[in-house]
Design a protein around this motif. Structure first.
Motif, PDB file in Angstrom:
ATOM      1  N   THR A 155       7.437  43.593  65.902  1.00  0.00           N
ATOM      2  CA  THR A 155       7.005  43.394  64.523  1.00  0.00           C
ATOM      3  C   THR A 155       8.209  42.949  63.696  1.00  0.00           C
ATOM      4  OG1 THR A 155       7.430  45.704  63.982  1.00  0.00           O
ATOM      5  CG2 THR A 155       5.197  45.133  64.672  1.00  0.00           C
ATOM      6  N   ASP A 156       7.937  42.341  62.557  1.00  0.00           N
ATOM      7  CA  ASP A 156       9.007  41.812  61.717  1.00  0.00           C
ATOM      8  C   ASP A 156       8.853  42.347  60.301  1.00  0.00           C
ATOM      9  OD1 ASP A 156      11.018  40.442  60.507  1.00  0.00           O
ATOM     10  OD2 ASP A 156      10.114  38.458  60.695  1.00  0.00           O
ATOM     11  N   TRP A 161       9.030  42.584  53.959  1.00  0.00           N
ATOM     12  CA  TRP A 161       9.891  42.805  52.802  1.00  0.00           C
ATOM     13  C   TRP A 161       9.897  41.583  51.884  1.00  0.00           C
ATOM     14  CZ3 TRP A 161      12.695  45.847  49.765  1.00  0.00           C
ATOM     15  CH2 TRP A 161      13.739  45.295  49.025  1.00  0.00           C
ATOM     16  N   ARG A 162      10.124  40.433  52.454  1.00  0.00           N
ATOM     17  CA  ARG A 162      10.253  39.226  51.629  1.00  0.00           C
ATOM     18  C   ARG A 162       8.942  38.855  50.943  1.00  0.00           C
ATOM     19  NH1 ARG A 162      14.123  35.229  55.327  1.00  0.00           N
ATOM     20  NH2 ARG A 162      15.928  36.630  55.353  1.00  0.00           N
ATOM     21  N   LYS A 167       9.049  43.447  46.042  1.00  0.00           N
ATOM     22  CA  LYS A 167       8.506  43.483  44.679  1.00  0.00           C
ATOM     23  C   LYS A 167       8.177  44.909  44.221  1.00  0.00           C
ATOM     24  CE  LYS A 167       6.445  38.884  45.316  1.00  0.00           C
ATOM     25  NZ  LYS A 167       6.919  38.715  46.703  1.00  0.00           N
ATOM     26  N   ALA A 168       8.277  45.865  45.124  1.00  0.00           N
ATOM     27  CA  ALA A 168       7.959  47.249  44.761  1.00  0.00           C
ATOM     28  C   ALA A 168       9.044  47.874  43.897  1.00  0.00           C
ATOM     29  CB  ALA A 168       7.759  48.088  46.024  1.00  0.00           C
ATOM     30  N   TYR A 183      20.607  42.307  47.114  1.00  0.00           N
ATOM     31  CA  TYR A 183      19.317  42.992  47.194  1.00  0.00           C
ATOM     32  C   TYR A 183      18.601  42.539  48.460  1.00  0.00           C
ATOM     33  CZ  TYR A 183      14.684  44.661  45.777  1.00  0.00           C
ATOM     34  OH  TYR A 183      13.453  45.305  45.716  1.00  0.00           O
ATOM     35  N   THR A 184      18.797  43.290  49.513  1.00  0.00           N
ATOM     36  CA  THR A 184      18.213  42.967  50.811  1.00  0.00           C
ATOM     37  C   THR A 184      17.366  44.134  51.296  1.00  0.00           C
ATOM     38  OG1 THR A 184      20.091  43.887  52.019  1.00  0.00           O
ATOM     39  CG2 THR A 184      20.220  41.545  51.409  1.00  0.00           C
ATOM     40  N   ARG A 185      16.591  43.863  52.319  1.00  0.00           N
ATOM     41  CA  ARG A 185      15.785  44.930  52.921  1.00  0.00           C
ATOM     42  C   ARG A 185      16.676  46.044  53.449  1.00  0.00           C
ATOM     43  NH1 ARG A 185      15.533  46.324  57.579  1.00  0.00           N
ATOM     44  NH2 ARG A 185      16.451  44.382  58.343  1.00  0.00           N
ATOM     45  N   SER A 186      17.738  45.688  54.152  1.00  0.00           N
ATOM     46  CA  SER A 186      18.599  46.712  54.743  1.00  0.00           C
ATOM     47  C   SER A 186      19.283  47.552  53.664  1.00  0.00           C
ATOM     48  CB  SER A 186      19.638  46.076  55.667  1.00  0.00           C
ATOM     49  OG  SER A 186      20.436  45.144  54.968  1.00  0.00           O
ATOM     50  N   TRP A 187      19.656  46.928  52.541  1.00  0.00           N
ATOM     51  CA  TRP A 187      20.264  47.692  51.455  1.00  0.00           C
ATOM     52  C   TRP A 187      19.245  48.670  50.868  1.00  0.00           C
ATOM     53  CZ3 TRP A 187      19.066  48.195  46.265  1.00  0.00           C
ATOM     54  CH2 TRP A 187      20.015  48.871  45.489  1.00  0.00           C
TER      55      TRP A 187
END
Length: 260
Positions: A155-156, A161-162, A167-168, A183-187
């Motif tokens: 899964t990705d 996230w993108r 946006k949450a 501002y990244t998913r991992s952060w």
């Protein structure tokens, strides 16, 4: 012959000694050893640190009670924007096996009469409320696999996230920039993970007196102050006004300042 009059000071000292012994017995010598070490072997200070630690946990959990609800509502809304209020039923939303197990456990926790009435408009909210903080945190990691070999598929969650979950967090970009990060998913995942670690430690009555270990980072321990800071970072990610409210209502700073 009249009985000798006992000294009230001696009686009070004996009573306090019994109460201290009761606390020591309830806590256990192994557990109290952590506080004795932090108190340089002083039993009275060790007990005071134990009570202080209890108050730290209670104050942190009071703040996280607000944050946990805010996180799940924000992420639920982001998922609903793409897959409706019943996103958890939509096969087009590709979740890994771990997330599906967590959803299944949340579903099992619902009362039987609620599960029977699948068309109840209140059902999505009731299911979301039973999804643990770890479920929402895990939706921000990289994602794992779904299915078994020979049909085991990756899964990705980066795509998730993108497209939606970024946006949450309305203040996420500004907070990442203020922290000197992108501002990244991992952060974002790391910020939620810190709060989840704090939540679980406090909920399981584990000590904060020597800091809070971070899984996967053997040399890293969050101090009680850093645990509080992590909560405020998450609050600012969600809504700066929520963060302002939390800053004005939290008991954590006063408890930390009262450390014995």
């Amino acid at each position: 012959m009249a009985e000798p009059v006992q000294d009230p000071i001696v009686l009070e000292a004996a009573r306090l000694a019994r109460l201290e012994q009761a606390l020591d017995k309830a806590v256990s010598s192994d557990r109290m050893g952590t506080y004795l070490a932090a108190a340089a072997g002083d039993p009275a200070r060790a007990r005071a640190l134990y009570v202080w630690d209890r108050d730290v946990s209670a104050a942190l959990l009071a703040d996280i009670a607000i944050l946990e609800v805010a996180v799940r509502n924000a992420m639920h809304a982001a998922l609903a924007a793409g897959w409706s209020e019943r996103w958890y039923e939509n096969a087009a939303l590709w979740l890994d096996d771990r997330s599906m197990r967590q959803l299944e456990n949340a579903w099992k926790d619902l009362p039987s009469d609620v599960k029977r009435n699948r068309h109840d408009v209140l059902l999505p909210g009731r299911l979301v409320a039973r999804c643990m903080f770890g479920f929402w945190t895990n939706l921000l990691d990289a994602g794992s696999f779904v299915g078994r070999e020979p049909r085991r598929t990756a899964t990705d969650y980066e795509a998730l996230w993108r497209s939606h979950l970024s946006k949450a967090f309305l203040g996420g970009r500004a907070q990442a920039r203020a922290s000197g990060a992108r501002y990244t998913r991992s952060w974002a995942h790391e910020q939620l993970r810190f709060v989840n670690v704090v939540r679980n430690r406090a909920a399981h009555h584990e000590p904060f007196v020597n800091g809070c270990p971070v899984p996967g980072q053997a040399s890293r321990r969050l101090t009680a102050q850093e645990a509080h800071d992590a909560c405020l970072v998450l609050a600012r990610m969600l809504d700066r006004d929520l963060a302002a409210w939390l800053s004005g209502s939290t008991r954590v700073p006063s408890v930390l300042a009262a450390r014995p």
